[in-house]
Design an enzyme around this catalytic site. Structure first.
Site, PDB file in Angstrom:
ATOM      1  N   LYS A  76      15.736  10.717  11.139  1.00 56.91           N
ATOM      2  CA  LYS A  76      14.368  10.946  10.637  1.00 56.91           C
ATOM      3  C   LYS A  76      13.734   9.587  10.407  1.00 56.91           C
ATOM      4  CE  LYS A  76      11.576  14.317   9.482  1.00 56.91           C
ATOM      5  NZ  LYS A  76      11.471  15.680  10.024  1.00 56.91           N
ATOM      6  N   ASP A  83       6.145  15.132  12.746  1.00 58.27           N
ATOM      7  CA  ASP A  83       6.386  15.803  11.455  1.00 58.27           C
ATOM      8  C   ASP A  83       5.038  15.718  10.731  1.00 58.27           C
ATOM      9  OD1 ASP A  83       8.741  16.851   9.610  1.00 58.27           O
ATOM     10  OD2 ASP A  83       7.566  15.557   8.315  1.00 58.27           O
TER      11      ASP A  83
END
Ligand code: NDP
Length: 450
Positions: free
Chosen positions: A125, A165
């Site tokens: 991430k 995201d």
């Protein structure tokens, strides 16, 4: 004290300043104990100590010049968490709240989510505290280019493949892809969520929202229920929420809410997805604009939410789909949902429910689909995009959507079968955590200490 508890205590000492990371670790590790009790190899190989530590954290300065000619400085990150079963894979978040603790929580969750998809992808991430809101097109482009100027050294189609995201959609992915190509002279599937013109996959935009609804369908079917004609509450108004509403409407359900950081919309006739897309994707405006365009809709600003709670969850519904952000649904919200007869919660966002809210859902025995299972459709379809890029192919929407549906069905079956194996058939939190963990942990053991 159990092995899992000892590791959690150690992490609490070491990472006291990262509360959401500790919350995510606790949620996963506390459900693994039945597996750890059954097989001593995980403790012997110190898997919990190893799997909770990212393999690598890259942290860097991002400098760019705004439209007024002033220099701006942001922090960029990439957390390469675990590569036991495939290249690091996970989104990039651009939001002022981004810090290392949040990205570690998201990266940690991503390991198990990616494992659950059954595809060969590790967990990662990244992101930045850059706030795209209120920035011009040129400013967003310059920031994305500056961000990629450092990130490109650390990623690649078989190394680490970021995606979108919060705050990172097709526009940002496009600018970052352009900069990667310029810097490396390499045309490769290094990012997913790309525009269809240069290697994107049909149905990737829709995948997370659609996937969460497919997951809810699977849970409900097993209970002899379905979504047809049912009122649903959805939070968020971004990518996941929009396509969650779209799929619900296609299935004959009635999503009546959406929300953003400024307030919520209640539209008793059902959310108009074309208006939502116009407001959020085209105009990039607040949901107050939705209320201007749709006379039946009521907008409630955040300031009027009771006791700081999320007003979406006070709307009576059969099924709830939290699709905004972490910890947006607390114990009081969970109790309200249950008291109003909610029978199903499928999480589109990552860790939207607090730990005590999760326990309330499990105790009530409703169909509860935790994020790492219910929202895995996005990353799964990203991997389908990687497959198409590697084979220089483009599949039809129906092909990709069909594969997504199958993957969500398989994730549900895997989580449900694992929950049953460990004697808690309705506990998909335990089922998803153990199933996701077991594959990665066994791969780590097989690869030795490295
Ligand atoms: P978007 O940026 O497209 O949308 C996020 C939405 O949530 C926006 O409406 C935003 O409001 C709202 N929001 C964000 N932060 C807050 C906050 N602190 N309080 C209230 N509202 C907030 O993001 P996505 O739809 O892509 O992501 C939503 C969630 O889904 C995240 O948890 C993400 O990690 C998760 N997810 C996303 C995937 C994907 O494929 N995109 C895959 C798997 C999970 P505003 O418009 O005002 O900013």
């Amino acid at each position: 004290m159990s092995y899992a508890q000892r590791v959690i205590e150690g992490l609490k000492q070491k990472y006291a300043s990262e509360p959401v990371f500790l919350q995510a670790v606790e949620e996963v590790l506390m459900t693994l104990q039945p597996l750890l009790d059954k097989d001593a190899k995980y403790e012997k190989n110190k898997i919990l100590e190893r799997i909770t530590e990212p393999e690598r954290i890259i942290s860097f300065r991002v400098e760019w010049v705004d439209d007024k000619g002033e220099i701006q400085v942001n922090r960029g990150y990439r957390v390469q968490y675990n590569s036991a079963i495939g290249p690091y894979k996970g989104g990039l978040r651009f939001h002022p709240s981004v810090n290392l603790g949040i990205l570690k929580f998201l990266g940690f969750e991503q390991i198990f989510k990616n494992s659950l998809t059954g595809l060969a992808i590790g967990g990662g991430k990244g992101g930045s505290d850059f706030d795209p809101k209120g920035k011009s097109e040129n400013e967003v482009m310059r920031f994305c280019q500056a961000f990629m100027t450092e990130l490109h050294r650390h990623i690649g189609a078989t190394i680490d493949v970021p995606a979108g995201d919060i705050g990172v959609g097709g526009r940002e992915v496009g600018y970052m892809f352009g900069q990667f190509k310029r810097l490396t002279r390499s045309y490769e599937g290094v990012l997913t969520g790309k525009n269809l013109l240069f290697g994107g996959s049909l149905a990737r935009t829709e995948a997370t929202g659609y996937g969460a609804v497919y997951f809810a369908q699977n849970m409900l079917e097993d209970r002899g229920e379905n979504l047809e004609g049912k009122v649903c509450a959805v939070s968020g108004a971004g990518n996941v929420a929009t396509y969650c509403c779209e799929k619900l409407l296609q299935l004959g359900a009635r999503p009546v809410t959406v929300s953003d950081s400024r307030g919520m919309i209640y539209d008793p006739e059902g959310i108009k997805v074309d208006v939502l897309k116009q407001v959020k994707e085209v105009e990039r405006a607040s949901l107050t604009r939705y209320a201007e365009l749709v006379p039946t809709a009521k907008h409630t600003p955040v300031a009027e939410y009771p006791e700081g709670r999320n007003a979406v969850w006070s709307v009576p519904c059969f099924a709830a789909f939290p699709c905004a952000t972490q910890n947006e649904l607390n114990l009081a919200d969970a109790k309200t949902l249950l008291a109003n007869g909610c029978k199903c919660v499928a999480e589109g966002a990552n860790m939207p429910s607090t730990l005590d809210a999760v326990h309330a859902f499990l105790e009530a025995g409703i169909a509860y689909g935790p994020a790492k299972a219910a929202n895995a459709g996005g990353v799964a379809t990203s991997q389908l995009e990687m497959q198409q890029n590697a084979g220089m192919q483009s599949w039809t929407f129906e092909t990709v959507d069909g594969k997504l549906k199958d993957i969500m069905g398989n994730i549900y079956k895997n989580a449900a079968a694992t929950a049953k194996e460990f004697g808690q058939p309705d506990n998909l939190v335990l089922g998803a955590n153990i199933a996701g963990f077991r594959k990665v942990a066994d791969a780590m053991i097989a690869q030795g200490v490295c």
